[in-house]
Motif scaffolding. Structure first.
Motif, PDB file in Angstrom:
ATOM      1  N   ASP A 175       0.839  -1.189   0.000  1.00 48.87           N
ATOM      2  CA  ASP A 175       0.000   0.000   0.000  1.00 48.87           C
ATOM      3  C   ASP A 175       0.878   1.243   0.000  1.00 48.87           C
ATOM      4  O   ASP A 175       1.605   1.503   0.962  1.00 48.87           O
ATOM      5  CB  ASP A 175      -0.901  -0.022   1.234  1.00 48.87           C
ATOM      6  N   GLU A 176       0.805   2.024  -1.073  1.00 48.20           N
ATOM      7  CA  GLU A 176       1.643   3.210  -1.204  1.00 48.20           C
ATOM      8  C   GLU A 176       1.025   4.451  -0.574  1.00 48.20           C
ATOM      9  O   GLU A 176       1.601   5.534  -0.641  1.00 48.20           O
ATOM     10  CB  GLU A 176       1.957   3.470  -2.681  1.00 48.20           C
ATOM     11  N   SER A 177      -0.151   4.312   0.063  1.00 49.71           N
ATOM     12  CA  SER A 177      -0.797   5.487   0.650  1.00 49.71           C
ATOM     13  C   SER A 177       0.054   6.087   1.767  1.00 49.71           C
ATOM     14  O   SER A 177       0.004   7.298   2.020  1.00 49.71           O
ATOM     15  CB  SER A 177      -2.186   5.137   1.183  1.00 49.71           C
ATOM     16  N   PHE A 178       0.843   5.243   2.455  1.00 48.28           N
ATOM     17  CA  PHE A 178       1.714   5.764   3.513  1.00 48.28           C
ATOM     18  C   PHE A 178       2.777   6.697   2.925  1.00 48.28           C
ATOM     19  O   PHE A 178       3.065   7.762   3.471  1.00 48.28           O
ATOM     20  CB  PHE A 178       2.385   4.607   4.259  1.00 48.28           C
ATOM     21  N   GLU A 179       3.367   6.268   1.800  1.00 47.60           N
ATOM     22  CA  GLU A 179       4.391   7.087   1.148  1.00 47.60           C
ATOM     23  C   GLU A 179       3.800   8.395   0.632  1.00 47.60           C
ATOM     24  O   GLU A 179       4.385   9.472   0.801  1.00 47.60           O
ATOM     25  CB  GLU A 179       5.032   6.309   0.000  1.00 47.60           C
ATOM     26  N   GLN A 180       2.625   8.304  -0.009  1.00 54.40           N
ATOM     27  CA  GLN A 180       2.002   9.505  -0.563  1.00 54.40           C
ATOM     28  C   GLN A 180       1.631  10.477   0.555  1.00 54.40           C
ATOM     29  O   GLN A 180       1.787  11.690   0.404  1.00 54.40           O
ATOM     30  CB  GLN A 180       0.752   9.147  -1.372  1.00 54.40           C
ATOM     31  N   SER A 181       1.166   9.943   1.680  1.00 54.54           N
ATOM     32  CA  SER A 181       0.824  10.801   2.821  1.00 54.54           C
ATOM     33  C   SER A 181       2.069  11.508   3.350  1.00 54.54           C
ATOM     34  O   SER A 181       2.028  12.703   3.688  1.00 54.54           O
ATOM     35  CB  SER A 181       0.194   9.958   3.939  1.00 54.54           C
ATOM     36  N   ALA A 182       3.170  10.771   3.434  1.00 53.89           N
ATOM     37  CA  ALA A 182       4.422  11.357   3.928  1.00 53.89           C
ATOM     38  C   ALA A 182       4.933  12.432   2.979  1.00 53.89           C
ATOM     39  O   ALA A 182       5.388  13.502   3.416  1.00 53.89           O
ATOM     40  CB  ALA A 182       5.464  10.255   4.124  1.00 53.89           C
ATOM     41  N   PHE A 183       4.861  12.169   1.674  1.00 50.21           N
ATOM     42  CA  PHE A 183       5.289  13.169   0.696  1.00 50.21           C
ATOM     43  C   PHE A 183       4.431  14.430   0.782  1.00 50.21           C
ATOM     44  O   PHE A 183       4.952  15.547   0.745  1.00 50.21           O
ATOM     45  CB  PHE A 183       5.228  12.601  -0.724  1.00 50.21           C
ATOM     46  N   LEU A 184       3.116  14.262   0.892  1.00 50.15           N
ATOM     47  CA  LEU A 184       2.233  15.424   0.955  1.00 50.15           C
ATOM     48  C   LEU A 184       2.512  16.238   2.214  1.00 50.15           C
ATOM     49  O   LEU A 184       2.557  17.475   2.167  1.00 50.15           O
ATOM     50  CB  LEU A 184       0.765  14.983   0.918  1.00 50.15           C
ATOM     51  N   ASN A 185       2.700  15.574   3.347  1.00 50.49           N
ATOM     52  CA  ASN A 185       3.046  16.282   4.581  1.00 50.49           C
ATOM     53  C   ASN A 185       4.331  17.081   4.403  1.00 50.49           C
ATOM     54  O   ASN A 185       4.417  18.244   4.808  1.00 50.49           O
ATOM     55  CB  ASN A 185       3.213  15.281   5.729  1.00 50.49           C
ATOM     56  N   ALA A 186       5.338  16.460   3.795  1.00 50.44           N
ATOM     57  CA  ALA A 186       6.642  17.114   3.649  1.00 50.44           C
ATOM     58  C   ALA A 186       6.590  18.310   2.711  1.00 50.44           C
ATOM     59  O   ALA A 186       7.066  19.403   3.047  1.00 50.44           O
ATOM     60  CB  ALA A 186       7.673  16.098   3.160  1.00 50.44           C
ATOM     61  N   PHE A 187       6.024  18.134   1.518  1.00 54.80           N
ATOM     62  CA  PHE A 187       6.040  19.218   0.537  1.00 54.80           C
ATOM     63  C   PHE A 187       5.073  20.354   0.902  1.00 54.80           C
ATOM     64  O   PHE A 187       5.293  21.496   0.512  1.00 54.80           O
ATOM     65  CB  PHE A 187       5.747  18.682  -0.860  1.00 54.80           C
ATOM     66  N   SER A 188       4.018  20.044   1.639  1.00 53.38           N
ATOM     67  CA  SER A 188       3.098  21.104   2.076  1.00 53.38           C
ATOM     68  C   SER A 188       3.804  22.090   2.993  1.00 53.38           C
ATOM     69  O   SER A 188       3.537  23.296   2.967  1.00 53.38           O
ATOM     70  CB  SER A 188       1.895  20.490   2.796  1.00 53.38           C
ATOM     71  N   LYS A 189       4.731  21.580   3.831  1.00 56.23           N
ATOM     72  CA  LYS A 189       5.432  22.419   4.813  1.00 56.23           C
ATOM     73  C   LYS A 189       6.760  22.980   4.290  1.00 56.23           C
ATOM     74  O   LYS A 189       7.300  23.924   4.858  1.00 56.23           O
ATOM     75  CB  LYS A 189       5.724  21.597   6.075  1.00 56.23           C
ATOM     76  N   TYR A 190       7.279  22.390   3.251  1.00 57.91           N
ATOM     77  CA  TYR A 190       8.648  22.674   2.809  1.00 57.91           C
ATOM     78  C   TYR A 190       8.857  24.144   2.450  1.00 57.91           C
ATOM     79  O   TYR A 190       8.081  24.738   1.708  1.00 57.91           O
ATOM     80  CB  TYR A 190       8.985  21.808   1.592  1.00 57.91           C
ATOM     81  N   GLN A 191       9.913  24.729   2.999  1.00 59.35           N
ATOM     82  CA  GLN A 191      10.292  26.109   2.717  1.00 59.35           C
ATOM     83  C   GLN A 191      11.675  26.150   2.094  1.00 59.35           C
ATOM     84  O   GLN A 191      12.563  25.400   2.483  1.00 59.35           O
ATOM     85  CB  GLN A 191      10.312  26.928   4.012  1.00 59.35           C
ATOM     86  N   ILE A 192      11.857  27.076   1.148  1.00 60.76           N
ATOM     87  CA  ILE A 192      13.181  27.252   0.549  1.00 60.76           C
ATOM     88  C   ILE A 192      14.147  27.805   1.593  1.00 60.76           C
ATOM     89  O   ILE A 192      15.320  27.442   1.617  1.00 60.76           O
ATOM     90  CB  ILE A 192      13.099  28.196  -0.669  1.00 60.76           C
ATOM     91  N   ASN A 193      13.666  28.691   2.455  1.00 60.84           N
ATOM     92  CA  ASN A 193      14.526  29.217   3.532  1.00 60.84           C
ATOM     93  C   ASN A 193      14.491  28.248   4.719  1.00 60.84           C
ATOM     94  O   ASN A 193      13.755  28.418   5.686  1.00 60.84           O
ATOM     95  CB  ASN A 193      14.076  30.611   3.963  1.00 60.84           C
ATOM     96  N   ASN A 194      15.297  27.191   4.604  1.00 60.92           N
ATOM     97  CA  ASN A 194      15.415  26.230   5.698  1.00 60.92           C
ATOM     98  C   ASN A 194      16.883  26.141   6.106  1.00 60.92           C
ATOM     99  O   ASN A 194      17.765  26.593   5.373  1.00 60.92           O
ATOM    100  CB  ASN A 194      14.836  24.865   5.292  1.00 60.92           C
TER     101      ASN A 194
END
Length: 588
Positions: A175-194
């Protein structure tokens, strides 16, 4: 290195997204350990031992006694026989199955071979290669891997590897839903100024992209942004999406869509020139271009980074491909999640150099951004997939389909503007469904992968549950219900020990379900589509037929495509080809 204004870019070390959970899975064995010189080599050794990363003979198989250019290196073994020993250990690893080589031998190779790679904070060579492999995963908050620091994996990183062990999925059709959920969480928060980047711009990248698309759609009825518009987004320096959207709209009003990449580059460069207003549609000065063209490379801004943007944002399942892959747009199947991202993650946060605070923020799981394991598709979503399969089957020729299927197996990039953004596993499922529809236009082809609102796949079919058998593709023709199971794996052990028994279970589950629901079907079988099919697969298929009375017909990919050109029914595939006929004793 001091902070300076740079265009937005993504690390391309792990270009293939399926490798990200693999690396984190191996890292999980080292959680809590301090990454000193020895642990760094052990970690890289495990990654190589399990063949998550496979160095070439030119690097891992070539003894280097010393090196003194980018950094100083001296082989641990200075003896006369060291070169032969390196060659022997390399061949032993190269010919082994994942995880079977000895870690001590891999570490010996790392201590006596060299890659000319040097990252800040890491020793030159293989240790720096390790730093590079995990750098972007640090940025996404999945892990914290820094020299002389403890290995940490965030809750979101652990969500990513829910169904992984030793770098591989625990089961076929995981089940790839775990991976997709993790990716969505990460990219939703991701900032260039990190804290891992030295860039002066403050941009919440994914919300910026979504806001630009939404603004253009609502104000100008313009769905999506062109791939050629992405250079303007990566040149932009803040979260002012309205001004950026107006810039893109004005540029397209002036030049339409027949303009060159060179012109796009010149105008994007002007956005990055802080001495000129960013909202004025103008080319950068020749002086600015000359002074910055090494930092702001043409190929990167117009080609490499736009490709990485699309590839990575597709991992969230909130981005659709339109216009034969020339545009990206909001996936209308996921409006609720898109609005949630924009309402909660469009405001920039200043983390300064605090990597721990950033790690905690990025690594926390927002359950509103999780995809459910079991959600029945809407009729609209199913229709979109069927329409995509039908459209591609009528437009693509046999040679194209065969070449692209082999590209999937060999993990080669596609030149097609859509397929290049579809990972190999699900790409093979998509193409297999297209071949079957092209061969038999009247059959009903139901592909069970997850797709966007245009029917273009995101990821593979999930495992079976109460309402689904777990099959990749269902085929319906009169009273026949066949299932089709493509795999990119060429490993004998995986095909024989995992794929074939799993397919048997899918056929039996499908038949039992149809029988229980009193469907009209009375003929069930499966096609197994792969490359490098072992004779042992034929033996296993014969055994299953004898024990369970279940028919599985293995097909080599190239043979499958060629044979498909001249068939009249799905039953025509019920043939045991010569390359998978059961093995017998001599004289029998």
């Amino acid at each position: 290195m001091s902070e300076r204004r740079k265009p937005i870019s993504f690390d391309t070390t792990l270009r293939n997204p399926s490798r990200i959970p693999q690396f984190i899975s191996i890292l999980s064995k080292f959680e809590g350990k301090v990454i000193n010189d020895q642990v760094a080599l052990e970690l890289e050794g495990e990654i190589i031992r399990w063949k998550i990363f496979e160095p070439t003979k030119k690097t891992l198989g070539k003894y280097v006694k010393s090196y003194n250019k980018k950094f100083n290196f001296k082989a641990a073994d200075q003896s006369i026989g060291a070169s032969e020993k390196v060659d022997k250990y390399y061949r032993r690893w190269d010919e082994s199955e994942p995880g079977k080589a000895k870690l001590t031998e891999i570490i010996y190779l790392l201590q006596n071979t060299m890659t000319a790679h040097k990252d800040a904070g890491w020793n030159g060579g293989w240790e720096s290669r390790l730093g590079t492999q995990f750098n972007f995963l640090n940025e996404l908050g999945f892990v914290q891997v820094v020299k002389d620091g403890k290995v940490q994996i965030s809750p979101n990183g652990k969500l990513m590897i829910t169904e992984y062990e030793n770098g591989y999925p625990l089961k076929e059709n995981h089940d790839e839903s775990f991976e997709q959920s993790a990716f969505l969480n990460a990219f939703s928060k991701y900032q260039i100024n990190n804290p891992y980047r030295k860039n002066t711009i403050k941009v919440n990248f994914f919300p910026l992209v979504l806001n630009v698309i939404k603004y253009l759609d609502e104000k100008y009825n313009r769905p999506g942004v062109s791939r050629q518009d992405i250079p303007f987004i990566i040149a932009w320096g803040n979260n002012d999406f309205a001004s950026l959207a107006e810039y893109i709209h004005s540029f397209r009003e002036k030049f339409k869509y027949n303009t060159t990449d060179e012109r796009v580059y010149d105008y994007a460069m002007n956005i990055m020139d802080d001495s000129t207003p960013s909202d004025v549609i103008a080319e950068a000065s020749s002086e600015f271009i000359i002074s910055k063209k090494r930092d702001y490379k043409f190929e990167k801004i117009t080609g490499e980074t736009p490709d990485e943007v699309i590839r990575k944002l597709r991992l969230t399942m909130l981005i659709s491909l339109r216009g034969a892959g020339r545009f990206i747009d909001i996936n209308r199947n996921e409006r609720k999640k898109i609005n949630y991202v924009l309402n909660n993650y469009a405001t920039n946060i200043d983390f300064d150099e605090d990597k721990s605070e950033y790690f905690e923020y990025m690594g926390e799981i927002d359950n509103e951004l999780r995809f459910s394991q079991y959600i029945d598709e809407t009729e609209e979503a199913k229709d979109a997939k069927e329409k995509a399969i039908e459209s591609w089957s009528s437009k693509k020729d046999w040679d194209f389909l065969k070449v692209e299927m082999m590209n999937s197996i060999e993990k080669q990039p596609s030149t097609d503007l859509i397929l290049k953004y579809v990972k190999e596993t699900v790409r093979l499922e998509f193409l297999s469904a297209i071949v079957l529809k092209k061969a038999l236009p009247k059959i009903k082809v139901i592909a069970n992968y997850k797709a966007d609102d245009q029917g273009i796949p995101f990821n593979t079919a999930g495992g079976g549950n109460g309402s689904k058998s777990g099959a990749d593709i269902d085929i319906f023709e009169d009273e026949i219900h066949a299932i089709v199971e493509p795999t990119i794996s060429r490993a004998r052990s995986f095909q024989v020990e995992h794929e074939i028994p799993s397919i048997r279970n899918h056929v039996r589950t499908t038949a039992n379900k149809d029988f229980k629901e009193k469907k009209k079907f009375n003929n069930w079988f499966s096609l197994f589509i792969a490359s490098n099919i072992s004779r042992d697969v034929g033996d296993q298929v014969a055994l299953i037929k004898s024990l369970n009375n279940i028919d599985i017909f293995p097909w080599d990919i190239e043979d499958f495509v060629e044979y498909s050109k001249n068939i009249n029914s799905i039953e025509d595939y019920k043939v045991i080809r010569e390359y998978v006929k059961p093995q017998t004793m001599p004289g029998q």
